[in-house]
Design a protein around this motif. Structure first.
Motif, PDB file in Angstrom:
ATOM      1  N   VAL A 111       1.059  -1.209  -0.002  1.00 48.44           N
ATOM      2  CA  VAL A 111       0.062  -0.100   0.208  1.00 48.44           C
ATOM      3  C   VAL A 111       0.764   1.327  -0.027  1.00 48.44           C
ATOM      4  O   VAL A 111       0.744   2.268  -0.464  1.00 48.44           O
ATOM      5  N   SER A 112       2.099   1.208   0.556  1.00 53.96           N
ATOM      6  CA  SER A 112       3.034   2.347   0.503  1.00 53.96           C
ATOM      7  C   SER A 112       3.376   2.662  -0.784  1.00 53.96           C
ATOM      8  O   SER A 112       3.747   3.764  -0.926  1.00 53.96           O
ATOM      9  N   LYS A 113       3.283   1.946  -1.546  1.00 56.21           N
ATOM     10  CA  LYS A 113       3.951   1.947  -3.109  1.00 56.21           C
ATOM     11  C   LYS A 113       2.629   2.447  -3.954  1.00 56.21           C
ATOM     12  O   LYS A 113       2.784   3.268  -4.739  1.00 56.21           O
ATOM     13  N   TRP A 114       1.413   1.841  -3.513  1.00 55.11           N
ATOM     14  CA  TRP A 114       0.247   2.008  -4.156  1.00 55.11           C
ATOM     15  C   TRP A 114      -0.119   3.749  -4.005  1.00 55.11           C
ATOM     16  O   TRP A 114      -0.549   4.180  -4.727  1.00 55.11           O
ATOM     17  N   ARG A 115      -0.045   3.980  -2.730  1.00 59.89           N
ATOM     18  CA  ARG A 115      -0.640   5.144  -2.096  1.00 59.89           C
ATOM     19  C   ARG A 115      -1.922   5.748  -2.724  1.00 59.89           C
ATOM     20  O   ARG A 115      -2.217   6.887  -3.189  1.00 59.89           O
ATOM     21  N   PRO A 116      -3.125   4.985  -2.478  1.00 60.12           N
ATOM     22  CA  PRO A 116      -4.422   5.359  -2.641  1.00 60.12           C
ATOM     23  C   PRO A 116      -4.658   6.405  -1.694  1.00 60.12           C
ATOM     24  O   PRO A 116      -4.176   6.645  -0.538  1.00 60.12           O
ATOM     25  N   TYR A 117      -5.789   7.022  -1.892  1.00 62.43           N
ATOM     26  CA  TYR A 117      -6.436   8.363  -0.919  1.00 62.43           C
ATOM     27  C   TYR A 117      -7.903   8.166  -0.897  1.00 62.43           C
ATOM     28  O   TYR A 117      -8.506   7.447  -1.720  1.00 62.43           O
ATOM     29  N   LEU A 118      -8.246   8.986   0.167  1.00 60.84           N
ATOM     30  CA  LEU A 118      -9.541   9.031   0.729  1.00 60.84           C
ATOM     31  C   LEU A 118     -10.235  10.449   0.490  1.00 60.84           C
ATOM     32  O   LEU A 118      -9.539  11.345   0.498  1.00 60.84           O
ATOM     33  N   ASN A 119     -11.534  10.237   0.177  1.00 58.90           N
ATOM     34  CA  ASN A 119     -12.343  11.610   0.561  1.00 58.90           C
ATOM     35  C   ASN A 119     -13.076  11.092   1.639  1.00 58.90           C
ATOM     36  O   ASN A 119     -13.919  10.544   1.801  1.00 58.90           O
ATOM     37  N   VAL A 120     -12.444  12.391   2.738  1.00 51.66           N
ATOM     38  CA  VAL A 120     -13.178  12.001   4.025  1.00 51.66           C
ATOM     39  C   VAL A 120     -14.445  12.867   4.202  1.00 51.66           C
ATOM     40  O   VAL A 120     -14.463  14.526   4.388  1.00 51.66           O
ATOM     41  N   HIS A 121     -15.811  12.425   3.958  1.00 46.75           N
ATOM     42  CA  HIS A 121     -16.823  13.227   4.084  1.00 46.75           C
ATOM     43  C   HIS A 121     -16.908  13.809   5.216  1.00 46.75           C
ATOM     44  O   HIS A 121     -16.861  13.351   6.405  1.00 46.75           O
ATOM     45  N   GLY A 122     -17.179  15.253   5.220  1.00 49.04           N
ATOM     46  CA  GLY A 122     -17.241  15.949   6.458  1.00 49.04           C
ATOM     47  C   GLY A 122     -15.969  16.775   6.771  1.00 49.04           C
ATOM     48  O   GLY A 122     -15.801  17.863   7.748  1.00 49.04           O
ATOM     49  N   SER A 123     -15.044  16.441   5.969  1.00 46.02           N
ATOM     50  CA  SER A 123     -13.599  17.116   5.988  1.00 46.02           C
ATOM     51  C   SER A 123     -13.312  18.281   4.974  1.00 46.02           C
ATOM     52  O   SER A 123     -12.589  19.182   5.245  1.00 46.02           O
ATOM     53  N   GLY A 124     -14.034  17.942   3.889  1.00 44.49           N
ATOM     54  CA  GLY A 124     -13.859  18.884   2.713  1.00 44.49           C
ATOM     55  C   GLY A 124     -12.482  18.522   1.961  1.00 44.49           C
ATOM     56  O   GLY A 124     -12.050  19.465   1.293  1.00 44.49           O
ATOM     57  N   HIS A 125     -11.518  17.603   2.350  1.00 41.47           N
ATOM     58  CA  HIS A 125     -10.265  17.351   1.811  1.00 41.47           C
ATOM     59  C   HIS A 125     -10.104  15.730   1.471  1.00 41.47           C
ATOM     60  O   HIS A 125     -10.864  15.291   2.021  1.00 41.47           O
TER      61      HIS A 125
END
Length: 203
Positions: free
Chosen positions: A167-181
């Motif tokens: 996962v550290s090579k893949w590096r996916p990311y999230l939309n944290v609803h409620g954070s706006g980022h």
């Protein structure tokens, strides 16, 4: 600590993905989606929620196919562009430089730059209000070799309990609803079901 009631919202972190699709005219399109996830493991079924007014909603209904392409952090800018521009007004592939490649099973193309490409055929469509939930059965699942851990036998054997992806090579990311980022994943925690394994080892 007291709790405060908020307006209705998911308030959950959701993986950000690029969904490729195309209509009966054969013109490819891509949408940024962060409402969805795993619905079933056997058979593998993924769900994505898309607003009914969007072109991608119409296209998926026309062909019954889509590909979930999971980007890494280096594609954040291009992913955001795909979520800001309508496919009715612009060619998002020309705008971003994302490369389309043929998929193995479905006719909808995949995105070369994304480390994970999951080909799906629509199994069910649920009317949820403003959005439709597309339940797609996974018919093919491809992963860049660079994000496989040493010793991973093959992508065919990856399951949610198996340590096969770096996962550290893949590096996916999230939309944290409620954070706006957007948020990334920084740290590995405990293995799945580690409490059950601890109980077994203590007997």
């Amino acid at each position: 600590m007291s709790k405060q009631q908020l307006e209705s919202s998911t308030l959950l972190p959701c993986m950000v993905v690029l969904v490729t699709c195309q209509g009966v005219d054969g013109k490819p399109n891509v949408s940024t989606v962060s409402e969805g996830g795993v619905l079933c493991n056997r058979p593998p079924v993924l769900g994505i929620s898309i607003t009914r007014a969007h072109l991608s909603n119409k296209q998926i209904k026309e062909t019954g196919e889509f590909v979930i392409n999971v980007p890494s952090e280096d594609l954040l800018y291009k992913t955001d562009v795909c979520g800001c521009v309508s496919g009715r007004k612009a060619d998002k592939f020309e705008l971003t430089g994302l490369t389309l490649i043929p998929s193995r099973v479905v006719k909808v193309p995949s995105i070369k730059e994304c480390p994970v490409n999951i080909e799906c055929k629509v199994k069910h469509i649920l009317d949820l209000g403003m959005d439709d939930l597309f339940c797609g059965e996974v018919v093919a699942n491809f992963v860049d070799e660079e994000i496989l851990l040493p010793g991973a036998e093959s992508t065919k054997n990856i399951a949610y309990t198996k340590s096969a992806l770096n996962v550290s090579k893949w590096r996916p990311y999230l939309n944290v609803h409620g954070s706006g980022h957007y948020w990334n994943l920084k740290e590995q925690l405990q293995p799945l079901f580690y409490t059950a394994k601890q109980k077994r080892s203590s007997r």
